[in-house]
Design a protein around this motif. Sequence first.
Motif, PDB file in Angstrom:
ATOM      1  N   VAL A 509       0.854  -1.189   0.000  1.00 10.38           N
ATOM      2  CA  VAL A 509       0.000   0.000   0.000  1.00 10.38           C
ATOM      3  C   VAL A 509       0.891   1.240   0.000  1.00 10.38           C
ATOM      4  O   VAL A 509       1.841   1.315   0.781  1.00 10.38           O
ATOM      5  CB  VAL A 509      -0.905   0.036   1.262  1.00 10.38           C
ATOM      6  N   VAL A 510       0.562   2.183  -0.884  1.00 16.14           N
ATOM      7  CA  VAL A 510       1.301   3.451  -0.907  1.00 16.14           C
ATOM      8  C   VAL A 510       0.331   4.580  -0.605  1.00 16.14           C
ATOM      9  O   VAL A 510      -0.733   4.678  -1.215  1.00 16.14           O
ATOM     10  CB  VAL A 510       1.959   3.680  -2.290  1.00 16.14           C
ATOM     11  N   LEU A 511       0.699   5.421   0.378  1.00  5.53           N
ATOM     12  CA  LEU A 511      -0.147   6.549   0.773  1.00  5.53           C
ATOM     13  C   LEU A 511       0.506   7.864   0.348  1.00  5.53           C
ATOM     14  O   LEU A 511       1.708   7.902   0.072  1.00  5.53           O
ATOM     15  CB  LEU A 511      -0.319   6.559   2.300  1.00  5.53           C
ATOM     16  N   ASP A 512      -0.285   8.950   0.321  1.00  4.18           N
ATOM     17  CA  ASP A 512       0.335  10.247   0.001  1.00  4.18           C
ATOM     18  C   ASP A 512       1.184  10.748   1.160  1.00  4.18           C
ATOM     19  O   ASP A 512       2.168  11.448   0.957  1.00  4.18           O
ATOM     20  CB  ASP A 512      -0.727  11.281  -0.412  1.00  4.18           C
ATOM     21  N   ARG A 513       0.789  10.386   2.387  1.00  4.59           N
ATOM     22  CA  ARG A 513       1.555  10.782   3.572  1.00  4.59           C
ATOM     23  C   ARG A 513       1.467   9.676   4.607  1.00  4.59           C
ATOM     24  O   ARG A 513       0.436   8.999   4.702  1.00  4.59           O
ATOM     25  CB  ARG A 513       1.058  12.119   4.139  1.00  4.59           C
ATOM     26  N   THR A 514       2.546   9.503   5.395  1.00  6.62           N
ATOM     27  CA  THR A 514       2.526   8.404   6.359  1.00  6.62           C
ATOM     28  C   THR A 514       3.465   8.660   7.534  1.00  6.62           C
ATOM     29  O   THR A 514       4.515   9.280   7.362  1.00  6.62           O
ATOM     30  CB  THR A 514       2.946   7.078   5.686  1.00  6.62           C
ATOM     31  N   PRO A 515       3.106   8.175   8.704  1.00  4.98           N
ATOM     32  CA  PRO A 515       4.041   8.236   9.834  1.00  4.98           C
ATOM     33  C   PRO A 515       4.953   7.003   9.872  1.00  4.98           C
ATOM     34  O   PRO A 515       5.796   6.910  10.761  1.00  4.98           O
ATOM     35  CB  PRO A 515       3.104   8.250  11.056  1.00  4.98           C
ATOM     36  N   PHE A 516       4.805   6.064   8.954  1.00  4.20           N
ATOM     37  CA  PHE A 516       5.595   4.829   8.981  1.00  4.20           C
ATOM     38  C   PHE A 516       7.003   5.074   8.436  1.00  4.20           C
ATOM     39  O   PHE A 516       7.165   5.530   7.295  1.00  4.20           O
ATOM     40  CB  PHE A 516       4.917   3.732   8.125  1.00  4.20           C
ATOM     41  N   TYR A 517       8.018   4.751   9.253  1.00  2.00           N
ATOM     42  CA  TYR A 517       9.418   4.893   8.853  1.00  2.00           C
ATOM     43  C   TYR A 517       9.786   3.723   7.945  1.00  2.00           C
ATOM     44  O   TYR A 517       9.508   2.570   8.250  1.00  2.00           O
ATOM     45  CB  TYR A 517      10.308   4.905  10.101  1.00  2.00           C
ATOM     46  N   ALA A 518      10.398   4.040   6.788  1.00  2.00           N
ATOM     47  CA  ALA A 518      10.822   2.973   5.871  1.00  2.00           C
ATOM     48  C   ALA A 518      12.258   2.595   6.185  1.00  2.00           C
ATOM     49  O   ALA A 518      13.078   3.469   6.449  1.00  2.00           O
ATOM     50  CB  ALA A 518      10.704   3.461   4.432  1.00  2.00           C
ATOM     51  N   GLU A 519      12.547   1.299   6.165  1.00  4.29           N
ATOM     52  CA  GLU A 519      13.886   0.828   6.512  1.00  4.29           C
ATOM     53  C   GLU A 519      14.960   1.624   5.775  1.00  4.29           C
ATOM     54  O   GLU A 519      14.910   1.758   4.555  1.00  4.29           O
ATOM     55  CB  GLU A 519      14.041  -0.656   6.162  1.00  4.29           C
ATOM     56  N   ALA A 520      15.928   2.130   6.544  1.00  2.00           N
ATOM     57  CA  ALA A 520      17.032   2.883   5.944  1.00  2.00           C
ATOM     58  C   ALA A 520      18.142   3.004   6.961  1.00  2.00           C
ATOM     59  O   ALA A 520      17.884   3.009   8.172  1.00  2.00           O
ATOM     60  CB  ALA A 520      16.574   4.282   5.528  1.00  2.00           C
ATOM     61  N   GLY A 521      19.358   3.102   6.478  1.00  2.62           N
ATOM     62  CA  GLY A 521      20.514   3.312   7.354  1.00  2.62           C
ATOM     63  C   GLY A 521      20.584   2.271   8.442  1.00  2.62           C
ATOM     64  O   GLY A 521      21.014   2.551   9.558  1.00  2.62           O
ATOM     65  N   GLY A 522      20.143   1.062   8.169  1.00  2.88           N
ATOM     66  CA  GLY A 522      20.255  -0.001   9.153  1.00  2.88           C
ATOM     67  C   GLY A 522      19.136  -0.014  10.179  1.00  2.88           C
ATOM     68  O   GLY A 522      19.093  -0.866  11.043  1.00  2.88           O
ATOM     69  N   GLN A 523      18.226   0.959  10.105  1.00  3.37           N
ATOM     70  CA  GLN A 523      17.096   0.939  11.038  1.00  3.37           C
ATOM     71  C   GLN A 523      15.900   0.285  10.361  1.00  3.37           C
ATOM     72  O   GLN A 523      15.511   0.683   9.261  1.00  3.37           O
ATOM     73  CB  GLN A 523      16.738   2.354  11.488  1.00  3.37           C
ATOM     74  N   VAL A 524      15.338  -0.724  11.039  1.00  2.00           N
ATOM     75  CA  VAL A 524      14.253  -1.485  10.410  1.00  2.00           C
ATOM     76  C   VAL A 524      13.013  -0.619  10.239  1.00  2.00           C
ATOM     77  O   VAL A 524      12.840   0.397  10.909  1.00  2.00           O
ATOM     78  CB  VAL A 524      13.883  -2.754  11.223  1.00  2.00           C
ATOM     79  N   GLY A 525      12.134  -1.014   9.301  1.00  2.00           N
ATOM     80  CA  GLY A 525      10.917  -0.262   9.039  1.00  2.00           C
ATOM     81  C   GLY A 525       9.873  -0.479  10.132  1.00  2.00           C
ATOM     82  O   GLY A 525       9.914  -1.456  10.876  1.00  2.00           O
ATOM     83  N   ILE A 579      12.863   0.662  19.073  1.00  2.00           N
ATOM     84  CA  ILE A 579      13.808   0.903  17.968  1.00  2.00           C
ATOM     85  C   ILE A 579      14.604   2.169  18.223  1.00  2.00           C
ATOM     86  O   ILE A 579      15.829   2.215  18.055  1.00  2.00           O
ATOM     87  CB  ILE A 579      13.047   1.013  16.623  1.00  2.00           C
ATOM     88  N   MET A 580      13.898   3.227  18.674  1.00  2.00           N
ATOM     89  CA  MET A 580      14.588   4.494  18.928  1.00  2.00           C
ATOM     90  C   MET A 580      15.648   4.346  20.005  1.00  2.00           C
ATOM     91  O   MET A 580      16.738   4.917  19.920  1.00  2.00           O
ATOM     92  CB  MET A 580      13.575   5.586  19.295  1.00  2.00           C
ATOM     93  N   ARG A 581      15.314   3.567  21.025  1.00  2.00           N
ATOM     94  CA  ARG A 581      16.305   3.351  22.096  1.00  2.00           C
ATOM     95  C   ARG A 581      17.552   2.670  21.533  1.00  2.00           C
ATOM     96  O   ARG A 581      18.673   3.036  21.843  1.00  2.00           O
ATOM     97  CB  ARG A 581      15.705   2.514  23.225  1.00  2.00           C
ATOM     98  N   HIS A 582      17.315   1.696  20.679  1.00  2.00           N
ATOM     99  CA  HIS A 582      18.473   1.019  20.086  1.00  2.00           C
ATOM    100  C   HIS A 582      19.256   1.927  19.139  1.00  2.00           C
ATOM    101  O   HIS A 582      20.473   1.825  19.016  1.00  2.00           O
ATOM    102  CB  HIS A 582      18.024  -0.258  19.354  1.00  2.00           C
ATOM    103  N   HIS A 583      18.538   2.825  18.513  1.00  3.69           N
ATOM    104  CA  HIS A 583      19.209   3.803  17.646  1.00  3.69           C
ATOM    105  C   HIS A 583      20.157   4.661  18.499  1.00  3.69           C
ATOM    106  O   HIS A 583      21.317   4.882  18.156  1.00  3.69           O
ATOM    107  CB  HIS A 583      18.146   4.667  16.967  1.00  3.69           C
ATOM    108  N   THR A 584      19.639   5.120  19.630  1.00  2.00           N
ATOM    109  CA  THR A 584      20.476   5.924  20.532  1.00  2.00           C
ATOM    110  C   THR A 584      21.691   5.120  20.987  1.00  2.00           C
ATOM    111  O   THR A 584      22.817   5.635  21.052  1.00  2.00           O
ATOM    112  CB  THR A 584      19.644   6.359  21.769  1.00  2.00           C
ATOM    113  N   VAL A 585      21.450   3.845  21.272  1.00  2.00           N
ATOM    114  CA  VAL A 585      22.542   2.981  21.725  1.00  2.00           C
ATOM    115  C   VAL A 585      23.678   2.942  20.696  1.00  2.00           C
ATOM    116  O   VAL A 585      24.850   3.007  21.050  1.00  2.00           O
ATOM    117  CB  VAL A 585      22.007   1.553  21.991  1.00  2.00           C
TER     118      VAL A 585
END
Length: 622
Positions: A509-525, A579-585
């Motif tokens: 599904v593709v939306l015009d706008r979304t709060p869903f983060y797409a996997e990038a830079g090693g951070q999962v979607g 996920i954010m906590r692990h990003h900070t780590v």
Amino acid sequence: MIHVIQGWTDTTGVRDDMQGAPTNKPVTSEEIRRAWLDFFKGKGHLEMPSSSLVPHDDPTVLLTTAGMQQMIPFMLGREQPPRRRLVSIQKCFRTTDIDSVGNLRNLTFFEMLGNFSIGDYFKAEAIAWAWEFVLDWLKLPADRLWITVHPTDDEAVDLWLRTGVPRERIVPLEENWWGPPGLSGPCGPDSELYLDRGEALGCGRPDCKPGCDCERFLEFWNLVFMQYSQDEHGHRTPLAQKNIDTGAGLERLSAIMQECRSVYETDLFRPIVAGVERLTGLTYGASPEQDFGLRVLADHGRGMTFLVGDGVVPSNEGRGYVLRRIIRRAVRYGRLLGLDRPFLTHIVDLVIDRMGKVYPSLIADRERIRQTVATEEERFAATLQAGLALLERWTAEARDRGERSLSGELVFKLYDTYGFPEELTAEILRERGLTFDEDEYRRAMEEQRARSRAAGRFAVAGRALGAALDVPRTEFLGYEATSAEGRVLALQRDGVPVEAMGEGETGVVVLDRTPFYAEAGGQVGDTGVLVGPAGRFLVEDTQSDGAGHHLHLGRVVEGVLQLGETVRATVDARRREDIMRHHTVTHLLHQALQDVLGPHALQAGSLVSPDVARFDFAHPRP
Ligand code: GLY
């Protein structure tokens, strides 16, 4: 064997009005360092420590190539200097002409003596002090010194005439313009000092003078009058404050003061060359081909030691590639000189033994430097023989066919499979009077990149992401919100666009706008749910198509989802927080690794998921 050039024990041209100058001229490199710093400190300069070979804060330059680089923010008036008069001895690395290193002229690593004025003194003082230093402190004979100036710089000519340099020894040269080192920055006309080393080293032409290609005139000091700022398009504007930047190679000055024909016979290189002689059982000076190889090992040994010391790790890109190139080139020359076993750590030791007193961090980092170099040497040695044998076969075949050029595909294969830097292959081919098709090489490289980009995208997702999307890019709202409304712009089932998706069906599904983060830079979607007027879609993963679209991957768990509908998109917030906590780590870990292991411990990759964080970095030891 030491080549001694014509000496100047006579005192012709030495003035008798020197004040405060030491009685003895500096001869050793240590004495030259001291004299430089003492002289300019006596003129009110503050000593600045050398900055790293890895430039700080300037992504447009690969490596530090001049003493002025760390002064750029001061020169442009962006930062306040600790004093307006500065002096330094800067580690530098120049990548131009790595292939010719081994000759008597070029070095990769060198040290630059510099004095700088940040909007303080200008041409008159810079010229007068340079003259005072070379005459009174270095005690060079005035009648052997020549000056070059930019053809537009009449002011510099007048100032040199005033010091007593005769007009016939002031030569205008178009190339006397310096900077900027990156795409933009300060620049200006310059004026260079040359020593006439005597006719014996010359080409014999009657008009031989500075600027000639022969060995007679040696440039040893460049005074740059920084009066412009140049932008990326080459457009110059006058600087509000005028600056002075000068650069003198410590190696060349040592050669001059020690009356050596080349830098390799100076005290900076001699112990290293002697060590390489012991290692190979060869004698420097016995044969031109062997001398070339011995010089490659001495120069590249210094280069690799200092690069790794400053945190560079061998790789296929940027500075890592420069390091890889010189390590691999050194290994190959080692083979040509009869070294069939790993030898680079010995050379690293020779360099650290010679330079560690001035750069104590080399001593502290000795093991890390040895390890990094040894690993790269092993890696390359394993394929060197096989690659060389192939290259021999291909060149013989090309010659049999009467061709003087090798196909770019083959050179690419050597790079891709055997780790031969393109420049190394080119050098080997040149030695055999051959070339290769560079366009074809670049095409092969580009195709390879495209293949790995495509493979990378689909492999990450683990499934085909479907046909190219012809809808506007997705607006990402996830920095502010974990829930928002969006309109369904595209639906895909089995990679095929559809109008609607029913219960139990999986797709995108593709939306015009979304709060869903797409996997990038090693951070999962992100995962979560899309709720429409007639159905619910469970989002199991979010990927990017690389063209600005966030792809919600999952299945319809209730009712139907249709094109054009407005849905509420809600991220699994608890999971996102994990996920954010692990990003900070990973950021904390990155800093800690640099603090504990050293500046080379840079992030090479990472995986950030709700349950686990993985951090990739290169360190040569367990
Ligand atoms: N920045 C002066 C020089 O490199 O010669």
